[in-house]
Design a protein around this motif. Structure first.
Motif: not given
Ligand code: IPE
Ligand code: IPE
Ligand code: MG
Length: 249
Positions: A165-180
């Motif tokens: 289930e780990i893909d770019e979108e999910m990894l990015a959702s764990e980083m700062q700047l979520v929703g931007i």
């Protein structure tokens, strides 16, 4: 894509700025480095106001990097006090102007007083629908990616996430700047042409604008020049120019 028919595609939605050159600005005037940092606050004010006027939706400012802790203790402590002072002085006006203020970075490294001020400013402005202003303090791109990796690993170890289930979108959702959305345009002042561990993940497709202006001298015309530079770029994201021109017809 970028939303409604009224969206001006030649304008960046999100601008990120590495505000560099405060120390050199001060040295040119035979002033202590801290005078440069103080003068830089005026550039922040002018840039925030002008970005809002130009219809920029999101502005991310690099104020203090995870590597800046290596500076002399006196400079670091004066900078931290300056952040507290700037928050005390500026938040009411930002709130009046409907600015939504958010901070990214490793808060565990910051003093309690600053953390409290940050949390209060974020809470006060959370529902504002004007410019989204993100300030990066104690932020490092590698720190951000490492923290995301750690959270994802924790979820897989706990059985809440499958490795598949780990893909770019999910990894990015764990980083700062979520929703931007990722920055469209990165500006670095002060003449250096490097990223200095800023938003390593998020800058993947940003247009890069470097200028010699030292941050305390950065004003409306400099921001306009960077936006003009952006507007003249063709963003291909791996496609050919011909493909994009055909799609526009
Ligand atoms: C940027 O200006 C501000 C911070 C990194 C906190 P500098 O302090 O790096 O200024 P120069 O690069 O020494 O001129
Ligand atoms: C980058 O500037 C960090 C900020 C502007 C907050 P630096 O002045 O710290 O970057 P280097 O050390 O020259 O790469
Ligand atoms: Mg510097």
């Amino acid at each position: 894509m970028r939303g409604g028919a009224s969206t001006d595609l030649s304008l960046p939605v999100h601008i990120a700025i590495i505000m560099d050159g405060n120390g050199r600005w001060a040295r040119q005037r035979a002033l202590p480095r801290h005078a440069g940092h103080r003068a830089g606050v005026k550039s922040v004010r002018a840039t925030v106001e002008h970005a809002a006027r130009r219809g920029i939706k999101c502005l991310t400012l690099f104020a203090f990097s995870s590597e800046n802790w290596r500076r002399p203790a006196d400079e670091v402590s004066k900078l931290m006090n300056l952040f507290i002072e700037a928050l005390q002085r500026e938040v009411a006006e930002l709130h009046r102007n409907k600015v939504r203020l958010e901070f990214i970075g490793d808060r565990s490294q910051l003093g309690d007083g600053l953390v409290r001020k940050i949390a209060a400013a974020e809470a006060q402005t959370a529902n504002n629908d004007g410019l989204h202003l993100v300030v990066a303090v104690a932020y490092g791109g590698r720190w951000d990616i490492t923290e995301a990796a750690r959270r994802v690993c924790r979820k897989t170890v706990d059985g809440d996430l499958q490795v598949e289930e780990i893909d770019e979108e999910m990894l990015a959702s764990e980083m700062q700047l979520v929703g931007i959305p990722d920055p469209d345009l990165l500006i670095r002042t002060g003449g250096e042409q490097r990223v200095s561990n800023f938003l390593l993940w998020h800058l993947a497709y940003a247009e890069l604008f470097f200028c010699d202006t030292l941050w305390p001298d950065f004003r409306e015309a400099d921001l306009d020049a960077a936006i003009d530079y952006f507007s003249a770029r063709q963003r291909r994201y791996g496609h050919t120019g011909d493909q994009l021109e055909a799609a526009e017809c």
